[in-house]
Every structure is written in C-alpha cells, then in structure tokens.
Write an enzyme that holds these catalytic residues in place. Structure first.
Site, PDB file in Angstrom:
ATOM      1  N   MET A  36     -11.600  -5.978   4.822  1.00  0.00           N
ATOM      2  CA  MET A  36     -10.768  -5.057   5.603  1.00  0.00           C
ATOM      3  C   MET A  36     -10.465  -5.666   6.968  1.00  0.00           C
ATOM      4  O   MET A  36     -11.373  -6.134   7.668  1.00  0.00           O
ATOM      5  CB  MET A  36     -11.475  -3.709   5.795  1.00  0.00           C
ATOM      6  CG  MET A  36     -11.582  -2.853   4.548  1.00  0.00           C
ATOM      7  SD  MET A  36      -9.992  -2.498   3.766  1.00  0.00           S
ATOM      8  CE  MET A  36      -9.150  -1.519   5.029  1.00  0.00           C
TER       9      MET A  36
ATOM     10  N   SER B 130       0.849  -1.202   0.000  1.00  0.00           N
ATOM     11  CA  SER B 130       0.000   0.000   0.000  1.00  0.00           C
ATOM     12  C   SER B 130       0.874   1.237   0.000  1.00  0.00           C
ATOM     13  O   SER B 130       1.624   1.478   0.957  1.00  0.00           O
ATOM     14  CB  SER B 130      -0.884   0.014   1.246  1.00  0.00           C
ATOM     15  OG  SER B 130      -1.402   1.315   1.419  1.00  0.00           O
TER      16      SER B 130
ATOM     17  N   HIS C  38      -8.102   1.179  -4.343  1.00  0.00           N
ATOM     18  CA  HIS C  38      -9.055   0.920  -3.264  1.00  0.00           C
ATOM     19  C   HIS C  38      -9.792   2.225  -3.001  1.00  0.00           C
ATOM     20  O   HIS C  38      -9.247   3.148  -2.394  1.00  0.00           O
ATOM     21  CB  HIS C  38      -8.268   0.424  -2.038  1.00  0.00           C
ATOM     22  CG  HIS C  38      -9.103   0.198  -0.829  1.00  0.00           C
ATOM     23  ND1 HIS C  38      -8.547  -0.004   0.409  1.00  0.00           N
ATOM     24  CD2 HIS C  38     -10.454   0.120  -0.648  1.00  0.00           C
ATOM     25  CE1 HIS C  38      -9.508  -0.189   1.295  1.00  0.00           C
ATOM     26  NE2 HIS C  38     -10.683  -0.100   0.683  1.00  0.00           N
TER      27      HIS C  38
ATOM     28  N   GLY D  75      -9.131   3.957   6.538  1.00  0.00           N
ATOM     29  CA  GLY D  75      -8.863   5.382   6.777  1.00  0.00           C
ATOM     30  C   GLY D  75      -7.400   5.694   7.047  1.00  0.00           C
ATOM     31  O   GLY D  75      -6.917   6.746   6.652  1.00  0.00           O
ATOM     32  N   PHE D  76      -6.706   4.771   7.710  1.00  0.00           N
ATOM     33  CA  PHE D  76      -5.332   5.090   8.116  1.00  0.00           C
ATOM     34  C   PHE D  76      -4.439   3.853   8.030  1.00  0.00           C
ATOM     35  O   PHE D  76      -4.913   2.734   8.253  1.00  0.00           O
ATOM     36  CB  PHE D  76      -5.303   5.621   9.556  1.00  0.00           C
ATOM     37  CG  PHE D  76      -6.100   6.889   9.707  1.00  0.00           C
ATOM     38  CD1 PHE D  76      -5.525   8.119   9.436  1.00  0.00           C
ATOM     39  CD2 PHE D  76      -7.440   6.841  10.070  1.00  0.00           C
ATOM     40  CE1 PHE D  76      -6.267   9.294   9.529  1.00  0.00           C
ATOM     41  CE2 PHE D  76      -8.194   8.007  10.173  1.00  0.00           C
ATOM     42  CZ  PHE D  76      -7.604   9.239   9.902  1.00  0.00           C
ATOM     43  N   GLY D  77      -3.172   4.094   7.734  1.00  0.00           N
ATOM     44  CA  GLY D  77      -2.190   3.017   7.782  1.00  0.00           C
ATOM     45  C   GLY D  77      -1.711   2.826   9.214  1.00  0.00           C
ATOM     46  O   GLY D  77      -2.011   3.637  10.104  1.00  0.00           O
ATOM     47  N   GLY D  78      -1.001   1.744   9.442  1.00  0.00           N
ATOM     48  CA  GLY D  78      -0.343   1.528  10.733  1.00  0.00           C
ATOM     49  C   GLY D  78      -1.248   1.107  11.871  1.00  0.00           C
ATOM     50  O   GLY D  78      -0.856   1.192  13.031  1.00  0.00           O
TER      51      GLY D  78
ATOM     52  N   MET E  83     -11.970   4.378  -1.266  1.00  0.00           N
ATOM     53  CA  MET E  83     -12.663   4.646   0.003  1.00  0.00           C
ATOM     54  C   MET E  83     -13.371   5.990  -0.135  1.00  0.00           C
ATOM     55  O   MET E  83     -12.993   6.996   0.482  1.00  0.00           O
ATOM     56  CB  MET E  83     -11.641   4.633   1.144  1.00  0.00           C
ATOM     57  CG  MET E  83     -11.172   3.225   1.468  1.00  0.00           C
ATOM     58  SD  MET E  83      -9.720   3.194   2.519  1.00  0.00           S
ATOM     59  CE  MET E  83      -8.442   3.274   1.269  1.00  0.00           C
TER      60      MET E  83
ATOM     61  N   HIS F 146      -1.040  -1.228  -4.306  1.00  0.00           N
ATOM     62  CA  HIS F 146      -2.362  -0.941  -3.730  1.00  0.00           C
ATOM     63  C   HIS F 146      -2.429   0.565  -3.509  1.00  0.00           C
ATOM     64  O   HIS F 146      -1.610   1.140  -2.786  1.00  0.00           O
ATOM     65  CB  HIS F 146      -2.504  -1.700  -2.412  1.00  0.00           C
ATOM     66  CG  HIS F 146      -3.829  -1.543  -1.754  1.00  0.00           C
ATOM     67  ND1 HIS F 146      -4.919  -2.323  -2.081  1.00  0.00           N
ATOM     68  CD2 HIS F 146      -4.258  -0.696  -0.783  1.00  0.00           C
ATOM     69  CE1 HIS F 146      -5.956  -1.978  -1.340  1.00  0.00           C
ATOM     70  NE2 HIS F 146      -5.582  -0.984  -0.536  1.00  0.00           N
TER      71      HIS F 146
ATOM     72  N   ASP G 166      -4.496   3.669  -2.294  1.00  0.00           N
ATOM     73  CA  ASP G 166      -5.606   4.023  -1.407  1.00  0.00           C
ATOM     74  C   ASP G 166      -6.147   5.405  -1.735  1.00  0.00           C
ATOM     75  O   ASP G 166      -5.449   6.413  -1.554  1.00  0.00           O
ATOM     76  CB  ASP G 166      -5.131   4.003   0.053  1.00  0.00           C
ATOM     77  CG  ASP G 166      -5.024   2.585   0.600  1.00  0.00           C
ATOM     78  OD1 ASP G 166      -5.931   1.781   0.339  1.00  0.00           O
ATOM     79  OD2 ASP G 166      -4.039   2.301   1.293  1.00  0.00           O
TER      80      ASP G 166
ATOM     81  N   ASP H 283      -6.493  -6.425   4.029  1.00  0.00           N
ATOM     82  CA  ASP H 283      -5.843  -5.111   4.074  1.00  0.00           C
ATOM     83  C   ASP H 283      -5.968  -4.518   5.470  1.00  0.00           C
ATOM     84  O   ASP H 283      -7.089  -4.308   5.941  1.00  0.00           O
ATOM     85  CB  ASP H 283      -6.526  -4.208   3.034  1.00  0.00           C
ATOM     86  CG  ASP H 283      -5.977  -2.797   3.014  1.00  0.00           C
ATOM     87  OD1 ASP H 283      -4.940  -2.547   3.650  1.00  0.00           O
ATOM     88  OD2 ASP H 283      -6.603  -1.936   2.359  1.00  0.00           O
ATOM     89  N   GLY H 284      -4.811  -4.255   6.064  1.00  0.00           N
ATOM     90  CA  GLY H 284      -4.784  -3.589   7.357  1.00  0.00           C
ATOM     91  C   GLY H 284      -4.031  -4.408   8.385  1.00  0.00           C
ATOM     92  O   GLY H 284      -4.466  -5.507   8.748  1.00  0.00           O
ATOM     93  N   GLY H 285      -2.871  -3.903   8.788  1.00  0.00           N
ATOM     94  CA  GLY H 285      -2.111  -4.560   9.851  1.00  0.00           C
ATOM     95  C   GLY H 285      -1.414  -5.836   9.430  1.00  0.00           C
ATOM     96  O   GLY H 285      -0.997  -6.618  10.285  1.00  0.00           O
TER      97      GLY H 285
ATOM     98  N   GLY I  25       1.252  -1.997   4.082  1.00  0.00           N
ATOM     99  CA  GLY I  25       1.786  -0.640   3.940  1.00  0.00           C
ATOM    100  C   GLY I  25       2.988  -0.430   4.823  1.00  0.00           C
ATOM    101  O   GLY I  25       4.139  -0.500   4.379  1.00  0.00           O
ATOM    102  N   SER I  26       2.735  -0.234   6.122  1.00  0.00           N
ATOM    103  CA  SER I  26       3.848   0.101   7.015  1.00  0.00           C
ATOM    104  C   SER I  26       4.851  -1.042   7.119  1.00  0.00           C
ATOM    105  O   SER I  26       6.052  -0.800   7.251  1.00  0.00           O
ATOM    106  CB  SER I  26       3.323   0.498   8.397  1.00  0.00           C
ATOM    107  OG  SER I  26       2.275  -0.332   8.797  1.00  0.00           O
TER     108      SER I  26
ATOM    109  N   MET J  61      -8.877   8.140  -0.731  1.00  0.00           N
ATOM    110  CA  MET J  61      -9.763   8.511   0.385  1.00  0.00           C
ATOM    111  C   MET J  61     -10.282   9.921   0.166  1.00  0.00           C
ATOM    112  O   MET J  61      -9.508  10.804  -0.233  1.00  0.00           O
ATOM    113  CB  MET J  61      -8.993   8.465   1.705  1.00  0.00           C
ATOM    114  CG  MET J  61      -8.335   7.132   1.986  1.00  0.00           C
ATOM    115  SD  MET J  61      -7.588   7.148   3.620  1.00  0.00           S
ATOM    116  CE  MET J  61      -6.664   5.610   3.588  1.00  0.00           C
TER     117      MET J  61
END
Ligand SMILES: O=C(CO)[C@@H](O)[C@H](O)COP(=O)(O)O
Length: 251
Positions: free
Chosen positions: A168, A10, A76, A173-176, A78, A35, A37, A202-204, A224-225, A39
C-alpha cells in the site's frame, strides 16, 4: 526483470450508480484487471460494498480465461476476519482474493472470541484461498515491513506462496490520497529478492508518480482517481503501462 505490466483501475473512484457500465467501459479503455476495494468500516474507517455487488458487476466484464488474465477481479479485502468471506466472493466472481496480512493475523491473536474456524494465520489463509481455487494476494499497510512476507514467499509449498503481494502506498480506506514514496524501499527489497513475482502498488498512482513505482519494481498498478477522473482514461492507462513495460524492455 519484473513481469509485464498489469493495469488495474480501482473502481472505488467509479460512478457507483452506474457501476456495471463503468466497469465494461474501463476494460474497453485498456485495463487488464479491475481492482475491487472491499471495506468493512472496521479494518478500515470506510464501507464500500460486498459480494452481492461484485456478482452484479461480474456479467459486465468477460471473465478471465487464464490465471492473471484480462478481466481478473482483483478483490482487495480491507476487512477483518478475511477467511469468512472467501467462498462468498468466489461465488460472486472474484478471481484474486487479496487479504491484509495484518487482518489475518489479528483474527487469531486479537479476536479470541472469533469462531474457531475463522482463527487463522497468513500462511494458512493463503493455503485456504488456493484450496478454494482462487489466486491469493497478501497486502501490507504502510506500518508493516516487507520482510514479514518473506516467510510466505520463501515457502517450499506453492499452496502457501502468495501469487501477488500488495504494497500500500497510502493508508487503506479512501481514494484520492497522496502517494507515499516512503513505501517504495519495500517494493525495491521485494523485487530484488523475488524477480518474478507480481508486486502491486495501490494509492496515489498516476502519471506523476508511476515512474518512481516502476523504477522500484512494481508491475501491477492500481489507479483510481487518476483513471476515473481523467479526460482521457485510455491515455492514462497507456501511460501507466508504458512506464512499467518500457522500463523492463517489454515494449
Ligand atoms: O485501496 C485503496 C484505498 O484504500 C485504493 O485502491 C484506492 O481506491 C486508490 O485510489 P487512488 O489513490 O488511485 O485514487
């Protein structure tokens, strides 16, 4: 058995001041897709960028030569009113337009003032995205159950069937953010019912959480992170791939 691993870093966690170079470097480090994002500060409480930025980064990454191929821009969306932006993102170089199930629905049901051509449903929007020549993805937030997707995935008409679903594993809304293992039963249910579809999470996601996601049946992995914050992003990308393909006997 799940399809092969697709690793999609991401770019939300990339250096936005150097985005083109960041994208090409990540591809060289072993990514399959990027990916992207998008928003709007409305569907989610954050704003990223729009089609003009996607058009600027597209030349830094070779476009895919086949559906789902290397270099796919997995956008993606959003955003509210996802139908509004399909053509603009296509022109910018998006290959896979992944809208939120909740947003497609709300345009019709909750925004009566929306221009009539924007009123739609998830099913109509999948068809519309396909008609514009793009792959179609449908994403669900943590509060949305997986079974809302069955009607689309069971459609006899391939134009109405999504090419990918995105579960999800954080609130968009946010990375990390912290990975929500509570979302994995949705992935398991989808994989049991649809052995061949692309299921994205997607996410974490990262080395510490990938095994759970792979065991549940996810094959498209967004990170992402974990990638952009790593000392050795190539090693992280390889580890994510190995977890998915190793589990499926594809290594
Ligand atoms: O869509 C989103 C967030 O809404 C994601 O794509 C994040 O960008 C993933 O970031 P990490 O959790 O991997 O840091």
């Amino acid at each position: 058995m799940a399809p092969k691993a697709i690793i999609a870093p991401s770019i939300l966690s990339a250096d936005f001041g150097n985005l083109g170079a960041e994208c090409s470097k990540t591809m060289d480090q072993g990514a399959d897709w990027l990916h992207v994002d998008i928003m709007d500060g409305h569907f989610v409480p954050n704003i990223t960028f729009g089609a003009p930025v996607v058009a600027k980064i597209r030349p830094h990454v070779d476009a895919p030569t086949a559906s789902f191929g290397r270099g796919t821009f997995d956008c993606h969306m959003m955003i509210a009113e996802p139908k509004r932006w399909v053509n603009e993102f296509k022109a910018a170089g998006c290959n896979l337009y992944c809208f939120h199930y909740e947003a497609a629905f709300s345009t019709a049901a909750e925004t009566p003032s929306a221009a009539s051509e924007l009123r739609t449903s998830p099913r109509e929007l999948v068809r519309y995205v396909h008609d514009q020549g793009l792959l179609a993805g449908v994403a669900i937030k943590p509060a949305t159950p997986a079974d809302v997707l069955y009607e689309l995935l069971d459609s006899a008409d391939p134009k109405e069937r999504p090419d990918m679903v995105l579960v999800m594993t954080v609130e968009p809304g946010f990375g990390g953010q912290k990975f929500m293992a509570s979302e994995l039963p949705k992935v398991q249910a989808l994989r049991a019912r649809y052995p061949d579809i692309n299921i994205e999470v997607d996410g974490g996601l990262g080395p510490g959480t990938i095994d759970q996601a792979a065991d549940a049946g996810a094959n498209v992995i967004v990170a992402g992170s974990a990638v952009f914050g790593a000392k050795d992003p190539s090693e992280v990308i390889a580890r994510l791939r190995e977890a998915v393909d190793g589990k499926n006997g594809k290594l």
